[in-house]
Design a protein around this motif. Sequence first.
Motif, PDB file in Angstrom:
ATOM      1  N   LYS A  40       0.814  -1.219   0.000  1.00  0.00           N
ATOM      2  CA  LYS A  40       0.000   0.000   0.000  1.00  0.00           C
ATOM      3  C   LYS A  40       0.847   1.268   0.000  1.00  0.00           C
ATOM      4  CE  LYS A  40      -3.381  -2.574   2.719  1.00  0.00           C
ATOM      5  NZ  LYS A  40      -4.011  -2.730   4.049  1.00  0.00           N
ATOM      6  N   LEU A  41       2.164   1.132  -0.068  1.00  0.00           N
ATOM      7  CA  LEU A  41       3.044   2.283   0.093  1.00  0.00           C
ATOM      8  C   LEU A  41       3.936   2.491  -1.126  1.00  0.00           C
ATOM      9  CD1 LEU A  41       4.308   1.580   3.734  1.00  0.00           C
ATOM     10  CD2 LEU A  41       2.457   3.135   3.077  1.00  0.00           C
ATOM     11  N   THR A  42       4.215   3.741  -1.433  1.00  0.00           N
ATOM     12  CA  THR A  42       5.298   4.052  -2.341  1.00  0.00           C
ATOM     13  C   THR A  42       6.588   4.068  -1.529  1.00  0.00           C
ATOM     14  OG1 THR A  42       5.159   6.445  -2.005  1.00  0.00           O
ATOM     15  CG2 THR A  42       3.754   5.491  -3.725  1.00  0.00           C
ATOM     16  N   ARG A  43       7.719   4.036  -2.196  1.00  0.00           N
ATOM     17  CA  ARG A  43       8.999   4.022  -1.486  1.00  0.00           C
ATOM     18  C   ARG A  43       9.143   5.230  -0.561  1.00  0.00           C
ATOM     19  NH1 ARG A  43      13.650   1.750  -4.907  1.00  0.00           N
ATOM     20  NH2 ARG A  43      12.508  -0.085  -4.205  1.00  0.00           N
ATOM     21  N   GLU A  44       8.642   6.365  -1.009  1.00  0.00           N
ATOM     22  CA  GLU A  44       8.790   7.596  -0.233  1.00  0.00           C
ATOM     23  C   GLU A  44       7.919   7.602   1.017  1.00  0.00           C
ATOM     24  OE1 GLU A  44       8.138   7.419  -3.488  1.00  0.00           O
ATOM     25  OE2 GLU A  44      10.185   7.867  -4.177  1.00  0.00           O
ATOM     26  N   GLN A  45       6.919   6.717   1.080  1.00  0.00           N
ATOM     27  CA  GLN A  45       5.988   6.724   2.206  1.00  0.00           C
ATOM     28  C   GLN A  45       6.431   5.852   3.377  1.00  0.00           C
ATOM     29  OE1 GLN A  45       2.523   5.537  -0.116  1.00  0.00           O
ATOM     30  NE2 GLN A  45       1.617   7.582   0.133  1.00  0.00           N
ATOM     31  N   PHE A  46       7.466   5.026   3.193  1.00  0.00           N
ATOM     32  CA  PHE A  46       7.883   4.116   4.257  1.00  0.00           C
ATOM     33  C   PHE A  46       8.347   4.850   5.523  1.00  0.00           C
ATOM     34  CE2 PHE A  46       7.663   0.974   0.961  1.00  0.00           C
ATOM     35  CZ  PHE A  46       7.458  -0.232   1.620  1.00  0.00           C
ATOM     36  N   PRO A  47       9.210   5.872   5.414  1.00  0.00           N
ATOM     37  CA  PRO A  47       9.651   6.547   6.645  1.00  0.00           C
ATOM     38  C   PRO A  47       8.487   7.128   7.441  1.00  0.00           C
ATOM     39  CG  PRO A  47      11.064   7.163   4.807  1.00  0.00           C
ATOM     40  CD  PRO A  47       9.898   6.413   4.223  1.00  0.00           C
ATOM     41  N   GLY A  48       7.527   7.735   6.764  1.00  0.00           N
ATOM     42  CA  GLY A  48       6.372   8.309   7.445  1.00  0.00           C
ATOM     43  C   GLY A  48       5.505   7.259   8.101  1.00  0.00           C
ATOM     44  N   ALA A  49       5.333   6.111   7.425  1.00  0.00           N
ATOM     45  CA  ALA A  49       4.522   5.034   7.998  1.00  0.00           C
ATOM     46  C   ALA A  49       5.152   4.497   9.276  1.00  0.00           C
ATOM     47  CB  ALA A  49       4.354   3.913   6.969  1.00  0.00           C
ATOM     48  N   LEU A  50       6.484   4.355   9.269  1.00  0.00           N
ATOM     49  CA  LEU A  50       7.160   3.861  10.465  1.00  0.00           C
ATOM     50  C   LEU A  50       7.115   4.896  11.589  1.00  0.00           C
ATOM     51  CD1 LEU A  50       8.836   1.530  11.661  1.00  0.00           C
ATOM     52  CD2 LEU A  50      10.884   2.731  10.867  1.00  0.00           C
ATOM     53  N   THR A  51       7.342   6.154  11.249  1.00  0.00           N
ATOM     54  CA  THR A  51       7.309   7.220  12.251  1.00  0.00           C
ATOM     55  C   THR A  51       5.931   7.328  12.899  1.00  0.00           C
ATOM     56  OG1 THR A  51       9.017   8.471  11.071  1.00  0.00           O
ATOM     57  CG2 THR A  51       7.629   9.688  12.630  1.00  0.00           C
ATOM     58  N   GLU A  52       4.887   7.222  12.075  1.00  0.00           N
ATOM     59  CA  GLU A  52       3.520   7.290  12.603  1.00  0.00           C
ATOM     60  C   GLU A  52       3.233   6.123  13.530  1.00  0.00           C
ATOM     61  OE1 GLU A  52      -1.112   7.275  10.943  1.00  0.00           O
ATOM     62  OE2 GLU A  52       0.578   7.188   9.549  1.00  0.00           O
ATOM     63  N   LEU A  53       3.645   4.919  13.133  1.00  0.00           N
ATOM     64  CA  LEU A  53       3.379   3.733  13.937  1.00  0.00           C
ATOM     65  C   LEU A  53       4.078   3.808  15.293  1.00  0.00           C
ATOM     66  CD1 LEU A  53       2.116   0.845  13.972  1.00  0.00           C
ATOM     67  CD2 LEU A  53       4.353   0.025  13.196  1.00  0.00           C
ATOM     68  N   LEU A  54       5.274   4.374  15.321  1.00  0.00           N
ATOM     69  CA  LEU A  54       6.073   4.381  16.545  1.00  0.00           C
ATOM     70  C   LEU A  54       5.985   5.700  17.299  1.00  0.00           C
ATOM     71  CD1 LEU A  54       9.259   2.461  15.315  1.00  0.00           C
ATOM     72  CD2 LEU A  54       7.140   1.569  16.315  1.00  0.00           C
ATOM     73  N   GLY A  55       4.987   6.500  16.994  1.00  0.00           N
ATOM     74  CA  GLY A  55       4.790   7.743  17.724  1.00  0.00           C
ATOM     75  C   GLY A  55       4.567   7.496  19.207  1.00  0.00           C
ATOM     76  N   GLY A  56       5.195   8.292  20.059  1.00  0.00           N
ATOM     77  CA  GLY A  56       5.041   8.141  21.504  1.00  0.00           C
ATOM     78  C   GLY A  56       5.962   7.112  22.121  1.00  0.00           C
ATOM     79  N   ILE A  57       6.832   6.515  21.327  1.00  0.00           N
ATOM     80  CA  ILE A  57       7.802   5.547  21.853  1.00  0.00           C
ATOM     81  C   ILE A  57       9.161   6.225  21.945  1.00  0.00           C
ATOM     82  CG2 ILE A  57       9.036   3.397  21.386  1.00  0.00           C
ATOM     83  CD1 ILE A  57       6.530   2.291  20.148  1.00  0.00           C
ATOM     84  N   GLU A  58       9.801   6.104  23.084  1.00  0.00           N
ATOM     85  CA  GLU A  58      11.101   6.720  23.298  1.00  0.00           C
ATOM     86  C   GLU A  58      12.119   5.660  23.690  1.00  0.00           C
ATOM     87  OE1 GLU A  58      11.761   9.767  22.681  1.00  0.00           O
ATOM     88  OE2 GLU A  58       9.732  10.557  22.405  1.00  0.00           O
ATOM     89  N   GLY A  59      13.397   5.923  23.386  1.00  0.00           N
ATOM     90  CA  GLY A  59      14.465   5.020  23.780  1.00  0.00           C
ATOM     91  C   GLY A  59      14.871   5.232  25.219  1.00  0.00           C
ATOM     92  N   GLN A  60      15.398   4.205  25.838  1.00  0.00           N
ATOM     93  CA  GLN A  60      15.781   4.290  27.245  1.00  0.00           C
ATOM     94  C   GLN A  60      17.004   5.173  27.453  1.00  0.00           C
ATOM     95  OE1 GLN A  60      16.221   0.130  28.264  1.00  0.00           O
ATOM     96  NE2 GLN A  60      14.105  -0.045  28.948  1.00  0.00           N
ATOM     97  N   SER A  61      17.876   5.230  26.481  1.00  0.00           N
ATOM     98  CA  SER A  61      19.130   5.956  26.656  1.00  0.00           C
ATOM     99  C   SER A  61      19.080   7.374  26.111  1.00  0.00           C
ATOM    100  CB  SER A  61      20.254   5.189  25.949  1.00  0.00           C
ATOM    101  OG  SER A  61      20.004   5.132  24.553  1.00  0.00           O
ATOM    102  N   GLY A  62      17.985   7.740  25.469  1.00  0.00           N
ATOM    103  CA  GLY A  62      17.894   9.051  24.857  1.00  0.00           C
ATOM    104  C   GLY A  62      18.526   9.101  23.477  1.00  0.00           C
TER     105      GLY A  62
END
Length: 307
Positions: A40-62
């Motif tokens: 369902k994605l063009t190549r350019e849409q992959f970064p946005g799809a991943l960023t949207e899915l992982l919104g609100g998730i932070e790493g433990q080390s910063g």
Amino acid sequence: MTDTVDWVAVDWGTSNLRAWGIDGAGAVAVSRTSPNGMGKLTREQFPGALTELLGGIEGQSGQAIQVLICGMAGARQGWLEAPYLQAPTDLRGLLDGAVRPDMPNARLAPSILPGVCQKIPGSDNVMRGEETQLLGLAALNPGFSGVVCMPGTHSKWAQLSGTRIERFATAMTGEMFEVLRTHSVLRHSLGGDLEGPGRDEGFAAGVEAGLDHPERLLGQLFEVRAGSLLSGRQPGWCAGYLSGLLIGSEIGANREWIGDAEVPLIGSAALCALYGQALTRIGVRSRLVDATEAVLAGLKAARQFSS
């Protein structure tokens, strides 16, 4: 609300996208799903799809969160092609063969695992995603050696020795069922009630025919149509027969792979149950391995073996 994780495991399929945030102890701290599969994605849409899915998730080390991805994001038509490892190969080297696509921001650091190919005249083959499940099976069952069956749209049969995949084969069984059900003359005999009366009886008859004579598949397929016209076979029986015939022919064609040992089945419970029934008819034991458990174990193992 913010979820804190050590790293993120991702299974990027053709139809869906799944992610699991893993904490420092290796447990799943958060899980996310999205309909933004590769198809369902063009190549350019992959970064946005991943960023949207992982919104609100932070790493433990910063620091940037390591995101380990298996599946179709690494396909030629996906985000960034991850070249295949060539079988025979040790699956512990998956992360060493990963590619790292650019991200518009530095919050996420994705790595896409490669698939596995087989370059043998007459037996050329590829897999992408299943190799991670096979590594997961090896991690869940240390020392396992034998044949693994992975039922699905494109079923896989693999010879596994520990973490080493020796050879594999593909059968387009699930896709053939769907194509025949919706686009062939057999659709007139199946109707809309695929779970109707007689399905179990039809499935058993189809499995027996397929196991006994896989080489007759093309002719036996037409018995679905002839049975409904001449013998009053109902749609449920016809659907069961078609399913059983395709699964039986697949197993029958791979009989030389199957010995006396138990065969792990990785996939959905319902589909694996059908394969289990067919294997029982030739005296072979099987056991279900949950596909999600296998892919998670595989992603964890890939990360561990590279560290």
